[in-house]
Design a protein around this motif. Structure first.
Motif, PDB file in Angstrom:
ATOM      1  N   PRO A  67       0.821  -1.217   0.000  1.00 12.90           N
ATOM      2  CA  PRO A  67       0.000   0.000   0.000  1.00 12.90           C
ATOM      3  C   PRO A  67       0.854   1.266   0.000  1.00 12.90           C
ATOM      4  N   ALA A  68       0.347   2.301  -0.651  1.00 15.05           N
ATOM      5  CA  ALA A  68       0.974   3.616  -0.672  1.00 15.05           C
ATOM      6  C   ALA A  68      -0.102   4.657  -0.421  1.00 15.05           C
ATOM      7  N   VAL A  69       0.319   5.857  -0.054  1.00 21.23           N
ATOM      8  CA  VAL A  69      -0.657   6.910   0.200  1.00 21.23           C
ATOM      9  C   VAL A  69      -1.423   7.213  -1.089  1.00 21.23           C
ATOM     10  N   GLY A  70      -2.735   7.225  -0.967  1.00 24.41           N
ATOM     11  CA  GLY A  70      -3.599   7.419  -2.134  1.00 24.41           C
ATOM     12  C   GLY A  70      -4.252   6.133  -2.599  1.00 24.41           C
ATOM     13  N   ASP A  71      -3.734   4.995  -2.159  1.00 21.74           N
ATOM     14  CA  ASP A  71      -4.303   3.700  -2.563  1.00 21.74           C
ATOM     15  C   ASP A  71      -5.679   3.485  -1.949  1.00 21.74           C
ATOM     16  N   TRP A  72      -6.519   2.750  -2.676  1.00 23.06           N
ATOM     17  CA  TRP A  72      -7.760   2.197  -2.146  1.00 23.06           C
ATOM     18  C   TRP A  72      -7.487   0.742  -1.781  1.00 23.06           C
ATOM     19  N   VAL A  73      -7.932   0.333  -0.614  1.00 20.20           N
ATOM     20  CA  VAL A  73      -7.619  -1.005  -0.116  1.00 20.20           C
ATOM     21  C   VAL A  73      -8.869  -1.700   0.392  1.00 20.20           C
ATOM     22  N   VAL A  74      -8.776  -3.031   0.438  1.00 17.88           N
ATOM     23  CA  VAL A  74      -9.823  -3.862   1.040  1.00 17.88           C
ATOM     24  C   VAL A  74      -9.400  -4.155   2.468  1.00 17.88           C
ATOM     25  N   ILE A  75     -10.277  -3.898   3.421  1.00 14.49           N
ATOM     26  CA  ILE A  75      -9.942  -4.102   4.833  1.00 14.49           C
ATOM     27  C   ILE A  75     -10.896  -5.105   5.465  1.00 14.49           C
ATOM     28  N   SER A  76     -10.445  -5.697   6.558  1.00 15.00           N
ATOM     29  CA  SER A  76     -11.291  -6.603   7.341  1.00 15.00           C
ATOM     30  C   SER A  76     -11.201  -6.187   8.808  1.00 15.00           C
ATOM     31  N   ARG A  77     -12.174  -6.626   9.566  1.00 18.25           N
ATOM     32  CA  ARG A  77     -12.258  -6.343  11.005  1.00 18.25           C
ATOM     33  C   ARG A  77     -12.117  -4.850  11.333  1.00 18.25           C
ATOM     34  N   PRO A  78     -12.775  -3.983  10.555  1.00 13.89           N
ATOM     35  CA  PRO A  78     -12.665  -2.558  10.877  1.00 13.89           C
ATOM     36  C   PRO A  78     -13.442  -2.195  12.135  1.00 13.89           C
ATOM     37  N   ASP A  79     -12.852  -1.356  12.983  1.00 10.38           N
ATOM     38  CA  ASP A  79     -13.577  -0.792  14.114  1.00 10.38           C
ATOM     39  C   ASP A  79     -13.170   0.674  14.236  1.00 10.38           C
ATOM     40  N   ALA A  80     -13.442   1.285  15.342  1.00  9.32           N
ATOM     41  CA  ALA A  80     -13.182   2.715  15.499  1.00  9.32           C
ATOM     42  C   ALA A  80     -11.687   3.027  15.555  1.00  9.32           C
ATOM     43  N   HIS A  81     -10.842   2.005  15.772  1.00 13.55           N
ATOM     44  CA  HIS A  81      -9.422   2.281  15.995  1.00 13.55           C
ATOM     45  C   HIS A  81      -8.491   1.561  15.017  1.00 13.55           C
ATOM     46  N   ASN A  82      -8.836   0.342  14.618  1.00 11.69           N
ATOM     47  CA  ASN A  82      -7.904  -0.463  13.821  1.00 11.69           C
ATOM     48  C   ASN A  82      -8.623  -1.243  12.720  1.00 11.69           C
ATOM     49  N   ALA A  83      -7.839  -1.596  11.673  1.00  7.22           N
ATOM     50  CA  ALA A  83      -8.337  -2.454  10.599  1.00  7.22           C
ATOM     51  C   ALA A  83      -7.151  -3.210  10.008  1.00  7.22           C
ATOM     52  N   VAL A  84      -7.456  -4.298   9.324  1.00 10.43           N
ATOM     53  CA  VAL A  84      -6.418  -5.111   8.678  1.00 10.43           C
ATOM     54  C   VAL A  84      -6.548  -4.955   7.163  1.00 10.43           C
ATOM     55  N   ILE A  85      -5.449  -4.628   6.512  1.00 12.82           N
ATOM     56  CA  ILE A  85      -5.451  -4.459   5.055  1.00 12.82           C
ATOM     57  C   ILE A  85      -5.250  -5.819   4.408  1.00 12.82           C
ATOM     58  N   GLU A  86      -6.222  -6.235   3.604  1.00 16.32           N
ATOM     59  CA  GLU A  86      -6.197  -7.553   2.972  1.00 16.32           C
ATOM     60  C   GLU A  86      -5.675  -7.498   1.533  1.00 16.32           C
ATOM     61  N   ALA A  87      -6.011  -6.434   0.788  1.00 13.96           N
ATOM     62  CA  ALA A  87      -5.655  -6.375  -0.636  1.00 13.96           C
ATOM     63  C   ALA A  87      -5.730  -4.934  -1.132  1.00 13.96           C
ATOM     64  N   LEU A  88      -5.110  -4.715  -2.292  1.00 16.48           N
ATOM     65  CA  LEU A  88      -5.145  -3.413  -2.955  1.00 16.48           C
ATOM     66  C   LEU A  88      -6.195  -3.403  -4.055  1.00 16.48           C
ATOM     67  N   PHE A  89      -6.864  -2.279  -4.224  1.00 15.35           N
ATOM     68  CA  PHE A  89      -7.628  -2.040  -5.448  1.00 15.35           C
ATOM     69  C   PHE A  89      -6.621  -1.778  -6.571  1.00 15.35           C
ATOM     70  N   PRO A  90      -6.962  -2.062  -7.832  1.00 21.44           N
ATOM     71  CA  PRO A  90      -6.072  -1.665  -8.939  1.00 21.44           C
ATOM     72  C   PRO A  90      -5.859  -0.151  -8.919  1.00 21.44           C
ATOM     73  N   ARG A  91      -4.643   0.275  -9.209  1.00 21.35           N
ATOM     74  CA  ARG A  91      -4.350   1.714  -9.242  1.00 21.35           C
ATOM     75  C   ARG A  91      -4.764   2.307 -10.577  1.00 21.35           C
ATOM     76  N   ARG A  92      -5.453   3.422 -10.520  1.00 25.59           N
ATOM     77  CA  ARG A  92      -5.828   4.133 -11.737  1.00 25.59           C
ATOM     78  C   ARG A  92      -4.608   4.870 -12.307  1.00 25.59           C
ATOM     79  N   THR A  93      -3.829   5.492 -11.433  1.00 21.31           N
ATOM     80  CA  THR A  93      -2.564   6.127 -11.800  1.00 21.31           C
ATOM     81  C   THR A  93      -1.589   5.908 -10.651  1.00 21.31           C
ATOM     82  N   ASP A  94      -0.312   6.124 -10.912  1.00 20.70           N
ATOM     83  CA  ASP A  94       0.668   6.116  -9.823  1.00 20.70           C
ATOM     84  C   ASP A  94       1.853   6.992 -10.196  1.00 20.70           C
ATOM     85  N   LEU A  95       2.634   7.327  -9.216  1.00 18.00           N
ATOM     86  CA  LEU A  95       3.865   8.089  -9.418  1.00 18.00           C
ATOM     87  C   LEU A  95       4.949   7.361  -8.653  1.00 18.00           C
ATOM     88  N   CYS A  96       5.936   6.855  -9.371  1.00 16.71           N
ATOM     89  CA  CYS A  96       6.982   6.077  -8.706  1.00 16.71           C
ATOM     90  C   CYS A  96       8.351   6.415  -9.265  1.00 16.71           C
TER      91      CYS A  96
END
Length: 363
Positions: A67-96
């Motif tokens: 993951p990088a800043v700006g990414d959309w991600v799939v999360i599990s077990r989200p609550d008010a404080h923490n979540a687990v990142i399971e996967a990335l959405f495809p990036r529409r654009t990136d700068l690397c």
């Protein structure tokens, strides 16, 4: 409290992926900050901390898969404080950019994702001390390679005379016809209205450039408050100081999203051949008129590039920058291909060893 993720850039591209993969909206988040793989995530329920699963980190072939800043991600077990990142959405654009990653036995070529899913990348230059058109060539090539739109900000115009900054502006227009250039000054207010119009509601933008060129100050202006700390230029070496040490995505009052990045002193090329070609498209158009398709544009007969230089329509400095960036991009791509070949060979050897061990245990 429910948050509409459309305000944070969630659009048709992301919605299509979500529907196709049957991802619930409460399991969608955008990475808004990253500090040593501890992420801040914007979810539909608010902001929480996030961390990757061990499986995701293990399966990553390189930094591009993290993951990088700006990414959309799939999360599990989200609550008010923490979540687990399971996967990335495809990036529409990136700068690397190119990066070297140290492993236990060697140095590996890799890429560093500076920003993901951005619409516009502002190349911020301090005209009094930081103007380098060759460095701007690098930024533009990487931005175009990733699919975003480049805009050059000639900042701190109050520190030099008008003739000098206009000379820089004309130099940019000559080398990169069609690029948008905005001359700005926070002291005089020059260009700030144009900058505000270039960061419309719903768009994700990022500021990139060296330390001390005024990125954070410009973001503070657009935010209408001191959102990011700033510092004076060093009197010892006239270099900027790193006031921004991590990347963070800010939601501005206008509705635009703006990503601030730490200053970069080096801009190493990644595999950006198509970005270089787009940044120097006028050279490639002229090269189509060369007599030979494999023309090196050195001393071959019928070279349209040499004819353009002799007629004054092109200069040697622009051609030299174009060739240099193509060489660097090709070297990086070669390193990556060699690494992949070596890893495939190693994997094949491991399989053969395991096969032999299995056969020996049978006796």
């Amino acid at each position: 409290m429910h948050t509409d993720l459309k305000n944070f850039g969630f659009g048709f591209f992301q919605e299509q992926h979500r529907i196709e993969n049957e991802i619930a909206m409460e399991n969608v988040a955008r990475v808004i900050s990253d500090s040593h793989e501890i992420y801040l995530l914007q979810t539909s329920q608010g902001v929480c901390r996030g961390s990757m699963t061990g499986k995701m980190r293990y399966n990553a072939a390189g930094r591009r898969d993290l993951p990088a800043v700006g990414d959309w991600v799939v999360i599990s077990r989200p609550d008010a404080h923490n979540a687990v990142i399971e996967a990335l959405f495809p990036r529409r654009t990136d700068l690397c950019r190119s990066a070297v990653q140290a492993s236990a036995s060697s140095l590996r070529a890799d890429v560093q994702i500076i920003a993901a899913n951005i619409d516009t990348a502002f190349i911020v230059v301090a005209v009094d001390r930081d103007f380098s058109i060759n460095r701007i060539d690098r930024y533009m090539s990487l931005i175009l390679q990733g699919g975003a739109i480049p805009v050059v900000l000639l900042n701190k115009c109050d520190l030099i005379d008008e003739e000098t900054w206009k000379s820089h502006e004309n130099q940019l227009y000559k080398r990169h016809p069609g690029v948008e250039v905005i001359a700005t000054s926070l002291i005089t207010g020059q260009g700030l209205e144009l900058l505000a119009k270039a960061t419309p509601s719903g768009q994700t933008c990022c500021f990139i450039g060296s330390s001390g060129v005024g990125k954070s100050s410009l973001i503070n202006y657009l935010a209408g408050e001191e959102m990011i700390a700033t510092a004076q230029i060093s009197a010892v070496n006239a270099r900027g100081r790193h006031t921004t040490t991590s990347r963070h995505l800010h939601l501005l009052p206008s509705g635009a999203l703006l990503l601030d990045t730490p200053g970069m002193r080096e801009v190493a090329m990644s595999d950006a051949e198509s970005g270089v070609s787009e940044a120097f498209s006028f050279i490639e158009e002229v090269a189509l008129k060369c007599r030979f398709t494999d023309c090196r544009h050195v001393d071959e007969p019928g070279c349209a590039i040499m004819e353009a230089i002799e007629s004054g329509h092109l200069d040697y400095e622009t051609l030299a920058s174009y060739k240099k960036l193509l060489r660097e991009s090709a070297r990086f791509e070669k390193k990556i291909n060699e690494q992949r070949k070596s890893e495939r060979s190693f994997g094949k050897m491991v399989k053969e060893v395991l096969k032999v061990k299995k056969q020996l245990r049978g006796y």
